[in-house]
Design a protein around this motif. Structure first.
Motif, PDB file in Angstrom:
ATOM      1  N   UNK A 169      86.271 -18.693  59.055  1.00 16.84           N
ATOM      2  CA  UNK A 169      86.420 -17.750  60.169  1.00 16.84           C
ATOM      3  C   UNK A 169      85.617 -18.244  61.374  1.00 16.84           C
ATOM      4  N   UNK A 170      86.243 -18.230  62.522  1.00 18.59           N
ATOM      5  CA  UNK A 170      85.571 -18.707  63.732  1.00 18.59           C
ATOM      6  C   UNK A 170      84.507 -17.747  64.240  1.00 18.59           C
ATOM      7  N   UNK A 171      84.798 -16.466  64.178  1.00 19.05           N
ATOM      8  CA  UNK A 171      83.889 -15.498  64.786  1.00 19.05           C
ATOM      9  C   UNK A 171      83.385 -14.453  63.810  1.00 19.05           C
ATOM     10  N   UNK A 172      83.379 -14.753  62.539  1.00 20.54           N
ATOM     11  CA  UNK A 172      82.912 -13.799  61.546  1.00 20.54           C
ATOM     12  C   UNK A 172      84.021 -12.864  61.104  1.00 20.54           C
ATOM     13  N   UNK A 173      83.702 -12.074  60.110  1.00 20.94           N
ATOM     14  CA  UNK A 173      84.677 -11.157  59.522  1.00 20.94           C
ATOM     15  C   UNK A 173      84.044  -9.807  59.261  1.00 20.94           C
ATOM     16  N   UNK A 174      84.875  -8.790  59.345  1.00 19.72           N
ATOM     17  CA  UNK A 174      84.511  -7.483  58.821  1.00 19.72           C
ATOM     18  C   UNK A 174      85.020  -7.497  57.391  1.00 19.72           C
ATOM     19  N   UNK A 175      84.156  -7.825  56.452  1.00 19.83           N
ATOM     20  CA  UNK A 175      84.575  -8.095  55.070  1.00 19.83           C
ATOM     21  C   UNK A 175      85.361  -6.948  54.453  1.00 19.83           C
ATOM     22  N   UNK A 176      84.965  -5.719  54.725  1.00 18.41           N
ATOM     23  CA  UNK A 176      85.648  -4.579  54.142  1.00 18.41           C
ATOM     24  C   UNK A 176      87.051  -4.379  54.675  1.00 18.41           C
ATOM     25  N   UNK A 177      87.329  -4.887  55.873  1.00 13.12           N
ATOM     26  CA  UNK A 177      88.632  -4.710  56.500  1.00 13.12           C
ATOM     27  C   UNK A 177      89.490  -5.966  56.341  1.00 13.12           C
ATOM     28  N   UNK A 178      88.896  -7.136  56.494  1.00 14.45           N
ATOM     29  CA  UNK A 178      89.663  -8.371  56.568  1.00 14.45           C
ATOM     30  C   UNK A 178      89.802  -9.122  55.248  1.00 14.45           C
ATOM     31  N   UNK A 179      89.072  -8.722  54.233  1.00 15.18           N
ATOM     32  CA  UNK A 179      89.170  -9.377  52.938  1.00 15.18           C
ATOM     33  C   UNK A 179      89.616  -8.372  51.887  1.00 15.18           C
TER      34      UNK A 179
END
Length: 106
Positions: free
Chosen positions: A40-50
């Motif tokens: 991920x280039x700019x980080x992730x909202x793990x609960x939403x995007x994974x």
């Protein structure tokens, strides 16, 4: 007035310990999170995007373990918490460790 979100504590670079990093990376779910963050280039909202197939409380536990070990940085952004890999810190402290772990087939 909007809800205030507390800043989460993170270890400084000189406080990161190899035992904590290795412990955090030893769990398959946490390793999966780190692999996704590495792409991920700019980080992730793990609960939403994974889609990890785990409960929100279990995800919170895994991300907290990674944060407290110094593997990820978690920053509030609106109502989300964005996780980013602390690659610069880990590469400076343990050259090649992260690349080796991310390249491992299993």
């Amino acid at each position: 007035m909007g809800r205030m979100t507390a800043v989460l504590p993170h270890p400084e670079r000189d406080e990161i310990r190899i035992a904590a990093v290795l412990h955090a990376l030893a769990d398959p779910i946490r390793l999966h999170i780190v692999r996704e963050l590495a792409q991920a280039d700019e980080g992730l909202s793990c609960g939403v995007q994974l889609d990890l197939g785990i409960s929100a409380s279990t995800l919170t536990h895994h991300v907290r373990t990674l944060r407290e070990a110094g593997v990820v940085r978690v920053q509030p952004r609106g109502t989300a918490r964005i996780s980013t890999l602390r690659r610069d810190d880990l590469d400076a402290l343990y050259p090649g460790l992260l690349d080796g772990i991310l390249a491992a087939p299993r």
